[in-house]
Design a protein around this motif. Structure first.
Motif, PDB file in Angstrom:
ATOM      1  N   GLU A 358     -19.066  58.885 104.301  1.00 57.61           N
ATOM      2  CA  GLU A 358     -17.701  58.429 104.627  1.00 57.61           C
ATOM      3  C   GLU A 358     -17.591  56.971 104.854  1.00 57.61           C
ATOM      4  O   GLU A 358     -18.328  56.350 105.364  1.00 57.61           O
ATOM      5  N   GLY A 359     -16.428  56.366 104.149  1.00 55.18           N
ATOM      6  CA  GLY A 359     -16.020  55.213 104.490  1.00 55.18           C
ATOM      7  C   GLY A 359     -16.886  54.230 103.387  1.00 55.18           C
ATOM      8  O   GLY A 359     -16.323  52.860 103.260  1.00 55.18           O
ATOM      9  N   ASP A 360     -17.793  54.667 102.796  1.00 49.73           N
ATOM     10  CA  ASP A 360     -18.392  53.697 101.811  1.00 49.73           C
ATOM     11  C   ASP A 360     -17.168  53.236 100.779  1.00 49.73           C
ATOM     12  O   ASP A 360     -16.355  53.832 100.433  1.00 49.73           O
ATOM     13  N   VAL A 361     -17.653  52.077 100.267  1.00 46.02           N
ATOM     14  CA  VAL A 361     -16.401  51.450  99.368  1.00 46.02           C
ATOM     15  C   VAL A 361     -17.019  51.578  97.881  1.00 46.02           C
ATOM     16  O   VAL A 361     -18.244  51.392  97.588  1.00 46.02           O
ATOM     17  N   TYR A 362     -16.561  52.463  97.066  1.00 48.71           N
ATOM     18  CA  TYR A 362     -16.957  52.694  95.842  1.00 48.71           C
ATOM     19  C   TYR A 362     -16.010  52.442  94.736  1.00 48.71           C
ATOM     20  O   TYR A 362     -14.779  52.398  94.774  1.00 48.71           O
ATOM     21  N   TRP A 363     -16.711  52.053  93.579  1.00 46.03           N
ATOM     22  CA  TRP A 363     -15.806  51.886  92.457  1.00 46.03           C
ATOM     23  C   TRP A 363     -16.132  52.361  91.158  1.00 46.03           C
ATOM     24  O   TRP A 363     -17.290  52.252  90.665  1.00 46.03           O
ATOM     25  N   CYS A 364     -15.288  53.312  90.609  1.00 46.06           N
ATOM     26  CA  CYS A 364     -15.458  53.994  89.492  1.00 46.06           C
ATOM     27  C   CYS A 364     -14.651  53.390  88.134  1.00 46.06           C
ATOM     28  O   CYS A 364     -13.309  53.328  88.521  1.00 46.06           O
ATOM     29  N   THR A 365     -15.031  52.694  87.304  1.00 44.24           N
ATOM     30  CA  THR A 365     -14.166  51.943  86.146  1.00 44.24           C
ATOM     31  C   THR A 365     -13.303  53.023  85.315  1.00 44.24           C
ATOM     32  O   THR A 365     -12.420  52.441  84.510  1.00 44.24           O
ATOM     33  N   LYS A 409     -15.239  40.999  96.305  1.00 46.01           N
ATOM     34  CA  LYS A 409     -13.915  40.929  96.812  1.00 46.01           C
ATOM     35  C   LYS A 409     -14.021  42.211  97.806  1.00 46.01           C
ATOM     36  O   LYS A 409     -13.506  42.039  98.999  1.00 46.01           O
ATOM     37  N   TYR A 410     -14.255  43.405  97.290  1.00 42.50           N
ATOM     38  CA  TYR A 410     -14.147  44.482  98.411  1.00 42.50           C
ATOM     39  C   TYR A 410     -15.266  44.849  98.661  1.00 42.50           C
ATOM     40  O   TYR A 410     -15.344  45.800  99.581  1.00 42.50           O
ATOM     41  N   LYS A 411     -16.594  44.264  98.598  1.00 44.48           N
ATOM     42  CA  LYS A 411     -17.990  44.550  98.997  1.00 44.48           C
ATOM     43  C   LYS A 411     -18.328  46.009  98.542  1.00 44.48           C
ATOM     44  O   LYS A 411     -18.581  46.721  99.383  1.00 44.48           O
ATOM     45  N   VAL A 412     -18.282  46.202  97.199  1.00 45.91           N
ATOM     46  CA  VAL A 412     -18.499  47.676  96.738  1.00 45.91           C
ATOM     47  C   VAL A 412     -19.888  48.047  96.901  1.00 45.91           C
ATOM     48  O   VAL A 412     -20.851  47.263  96.340  1.00 45.91           O
ATOM     49  N   LYS A 413     -20.121  49.188  97.398  1.00 50.20           N
ATOM     50  CA  LYS A 413     -21.454  49.620  97.667  1.00 50.20           C
ATOM     51  C   LYS A 413     -21.949  50.597  96.008  1.00 50.20           C
ATOM     52  O   LYS A 413     -23.228  50.237  95.588  1.00 50.20           O
ATOM     53  N   GLN A 414     -21.120  51.219  95.639  1.00 51.92           N
ATOM     54  CA  GLN A 414     -21.360  52.262  94.431  1.00 51.92           C
ATOM     55  C   GLN A 414     -20.751  51.639  93.384  1.00 51.92           C
ATOM     56  O   GLN A 414     -19.325  51.910  93.285  1.00 51.92           O
ATOM     57  N   PHE A 415     -21.086  51.450  92.178  1.00 53.83           N
ATOM     58  CA  PHE A 415     -20.390  51.062  91.273  1.00 53.83           C
ATOM     59  C   PHE A 415     -20.576  52.072  89.933  1.00 53.83           C
ATOM     60  O   PHE A 415     -22.001  52.156  89.655  1.00 53.83           O
ATOM     61  N   TYR A 416     -19.620  52.346  89.193  1.00 52.85           N
ATOM     62  CA  TYR A 416     -19.974  53.521  88.225  1.00 52.85           C
ATOM     63  C   TYR A 416     -19.173  53.197  87.002  1.00 52.85           C
ATOM     64  O   TYR A 416     -18.014  53.044  87.028  1.00 52.85           O
ATOM     65  N   THR A 417     -19.686  52.928  86.000  1.00 50.77           N
ATOM     66  CA  THR A 417     -19.144  52.426  84.641  1.00 50.77           C
ATOM     67  C   THR A 417     -19.910  53.201  83.362  1.00 50.77           C
ATOM     68  O   THR A 417     -20.818  53.956  83.651  1.00 50.77           O
ATOM     69  N   ALA A 418     -19.511  52.659  82.094  1.00 51.93           N
ATOM     70  CA  ALA A 418     -19.897  53.229  80.966  1.00 51.93           C
ATOM     71  C   ALA A 418     -20.836  52.288  80.313  1.00 51.93           C
ATOM     72  O   ALA A 418     -20.810  50.906  80.390  1.00 51.93           O
TER      73      ALA A 418
END
Ligand code: WTA
Length: 708
Positions: A358-365, A409-418
């Protein structure tokens, strides 16, 4: 910790030098999507020659987080239970959610075998729930309403905004109320054709709240493709936007949507209401054409609506959404996913595969127009209670460092891309990455196509500085969630392998005759028993569902992919074995491209194959036979490409048009695509048996015309 980190850093330095030193040598073969034993085997060799040196064997090499699962033994025990006792295993996880009525103790049942009658799957039988409630209301009620839900990052780096869970819930309720006021209710279809603004997932959640079935159409599809999808599901409403900026380009989304609605009417389905979100920075209201009596602005629609909207409690197997996807033949299929199983499964995979709290900053492109944007943007992460970046732009605008700038900028922890994005950023060089700290990163995800070991290594060593595990997730629109994926920091990784199955997933390899293969083997990838987020039908065509997925190998769900299993039981996906190609992670049916080409009056016949492309994974290679008396020309080439753009979308435009006086066919008239693939990749010395060709001279002719 510190000492270990230092050792790791030294290791990585070595790995990077090795990579740079290796750059002058010929590039290693990549695991490409065209199933081809020799290439796949070569990739594995390259990998195995290196992995001992580069890839950590033991989980503790990633000191920054503790996984939920401690070790492989614990995984194996949980996995075994998930397969042998699905009712108990998934039931326990489902307890974490709110159910208005609980499911029955024995809540699963399925028939996966076409020989035993219709395919039928049930999860959480007897249960009543709502996924929107569990994704939003639950967190607000637990006192987390102020937690940021969406961190919206616009196309321009200066354009951003934040919405908390409470704000998202309020807007969802307003839209839900408005949709209800239009008479939209349980089971009605709503089409959504929007760019990546927060209102896109909000519209999806509003549908889910009232039991309506959303059908998101990717914003890159053409008016014709949109029309087909609107007409197929008989959408009661279309939700769209005034326009969108993609990189430097302004796209008139509303114009395309208007045309789509017109064409849908010609196909026999009138959409009574179109809701339009104003995207000021692309096309302001004053420049937007409005159809009186049909169009309504989003802002006007929700104004005055209450921020409270009753939840429609639905049966666990009530359809949540349709998502059209391409197959080998025919029109795209409306894949149907249902509420309960999908909710529990996307939540569980999000939690374990991304090690997300919960609360983790995550980014899926990914865009919400594809399954990844459904399962790992709109639903999974919200069910976990994460904070996520919603990105309107593209990874290379304004520069190739955009992703890393956003990560910082957002301190992303998990990054998900192709892999496509990874390869293109890799090509821009390491400096763009190193300009930014990336200290917050913990996990790097990959999805959509096989990731070649070279790109995997760059992702791991450069982007992740060797301290973030890479989770290469194999799954499909049809599977709803991750099927084969590493649990980060739990077991050893091998670049290019999606590794081991997730809980509840029983993958098998079969040969052409459908015999299961044991141990080290290569074959067709099938799944042997139902998992919670398995597609339940093809919208309006259960027959096609059975024929497509269950008839090819009776007793199994057939994925359409080939795979190899190594001595450690790791899976290596080799790519599609059917006539589907994967361009930049976008699934495209060769038949769809062919029919778009043939629709051109000067085109007599077309055959499309995929070929290895250094950035896109696969490119589209089209053989075109012109009508009698028509001459090839550059203009005609452009027209044919334009015809595909307007029928499907720009992303499906052929990369190569190869003029073909004739196509290699068997005596029964079947096009031999194997031969076309070899000619496309200049491997005509490896054609194999061509004795069944009706006219063997065609091959030589095609080789001579290549590049003309
Ligand atoms: C391919 C995307 C190798 C595969 C989630 C599959 C992959 C198709 C991977 C589904 C991966 C997806 N490694 N291949 N990690 N992930 N694929 O429906 O061929 O858009 O069948 O779903 O993408 O594409 P779809």
């Amino acid at each position: 910790g510190e000492a270990r980190r230092a050792v790791r850093a030294a290791d990585c330095g070595r790995a990077r030098r090795a990579r740079v030193a290796g750059a002058a040598r010929p590039r290693p073969a990549v695991a490409r999507s065209v199933p081809d034993k020799t290439v796949a085997a070569a990739a594995v060799e390259v990998v195995e020659g290196h992995h001992v040196d580069v890839v950590p064997h033991v989980p503790s090499n990633y000191p920054h987080f503790t996984p939920f699962i401690e070790n492989v033994e614990q995984y194996r025990a949980m996995y075994k239970r998930s397969i042998e006792d699905p009712d108990g295993f998934w039931g326990e996880i489902a307890e974490e959610f709110h159910w208005e009525r609980k499911w029955e103790e024995k809540h699963t049942s399925w028939n996966f075998d076409v020989r035993k009658g219709p395919i039928h799957i049930e999860w959480f039988k007897g249960g009543l729930t709502n996924i929107c409630y569990n994704a939003l209301d639950r967190h607000v009620q637990e006192g987390n309403g102020d937690r940021p839900c969406f961190l919206w990052e616009g196309n321009e780096p200066s354009d951003d905004s934040v919405m908390s869970y409470k704000q998202v819930l309020d807007e969802v309720c307003r839209m839900a109320n408005y949709l209800r006021s239009l008479g939209v209710g349980k089971g009605d279809a709503v089409s959504i054709y929007m760019p990546m603004v927060c209102e896109l997932p909000i519209a999806m959640l509003a549908c889910a709240r009232i039991g309506a079935v959303h059908s998101v159409v990717f914003g890159g599809f053409s008016a014709e493709a949109l029309a087909g999808r609107i007409a197929d599901c008989k959408a009661k409403v279309l939700i769209t936007s005034s326009g969108v900026m993609r990189g430097n380009k302004k796209i008139d989304l509303k114009g395309i949507a208007d045309r789509g609605v017109e064409l849908a009417a010609k196909e026999g389905h009138e959409v009574p209401t179109v809701i339009v979100r104003e995207i000021k920075h692309a096309v302001p209201r004053k420049d937007t054409k409005v159809v009186e009596g049909r169009d309504v602005w989003w802002e006007d629609a929700v104004a005055g609506q209450s921020t409270e909207a009753e939840v429609e409690w639905v049966e666990a197997d009530h359809p949540l959404f349709l998502l059209y996807t391409s197959g080998s033949t025919g029109n795209p299929k409306g894949v149907v996913h249902c509420t309960g199983g999908y909710m529990v499964y996307t939540y569980t995979t999000t939690k374990y595969v991304f090690n997300m709290q919960e609360g983790d900053v995550y980014w899926c492109t990914a865009d919400c127009g594809w399954i990844t944007g459904h399962s790992y943007l709109t639903y999974g992460p919200l069910l976990v209670g994460a904070t996520q970046v919603v990105f309107e732009g593209v990874p290379t605008y304004p520069g190739p460092d955009r992703c890393w700038q956003v990560v910082d900028k957002y301190k992303v922890k998990q990054f998900y891309t192709a892999p496509t994005a990874i390869r293109s950023l890799m090509r821009s060089g390491d400096l763009y990455v190193k300009e930014h700290g990336r200290d917050s990163l913990r996990i790097l995800g990959s999805v959509g196509e096989p990731i070649n070991p070279e790109a995997w290594r760059w992702y791991h060593d450069v982007v992740g500085d060797g301290r973030c595990p890479v989770v290469d997730t194999w799954w499909q629109t049809e599977t709803g969630g991750h099927m084969i994926a590493p649990l980060p920091n739990v077991w050893r990784q091998k670049p290019g392998s999606a590794t081991l199955p997730f809980f509840g997933v029983l993958p098998v390899l079969v040969d052409e005759k459908g015999n299961e293969l044991e141990g080290e083997a290569e074959g067709m990838l099938c799944i042997k028993q139902a998992w919670p987020s398995c597609l339940r039908t093809v919208y309006g065509d259960h027959e096609r569902y059975q024929t497509n997925y269950f008839a090819p190998f009776p007793g199994y769900y057939f994925s359409g992919d080939g795979a190899r299993r190594d001595a450690d039981g790791y899976f290596w996906i080799t790519g599609r074995v059917d006539d589907v190609i994967n361009v930049s992670g976008h699934r495209i049916g060769t038949a769809e491209v062919e029919s778009a080409l043939v629709a051109h009056p000067k085109c007599a016949e077309a055959a499309v194959v995929g070929y290895e492309h250094p950035i896109k994974g696969q490119g589209i290679y089209a053989y075109v036979t012109l009508m009698e008396g028509v001459h090839q020309s550059e203009d005609l080439r452009r027209e044919l490409v334009a015809s595909v753009r307007s029928t499907i979308g720009a992303f499906a435009a052929p990369d190569v048009i190869h003029w073909a006086p004739g196509l290699p066919k068997t005596r029964s008239g079947k096009i031999m695509r194997r031969v076309l693939r070899k000619i496309a990749t200049k491997q005509e010395d490896e054609l194999g048996d061509t004795s069944t060709l009706a006219d063997p001279a065609v091959v030589q002719q095609l080789v001579e015309l290549r590049g003309k």
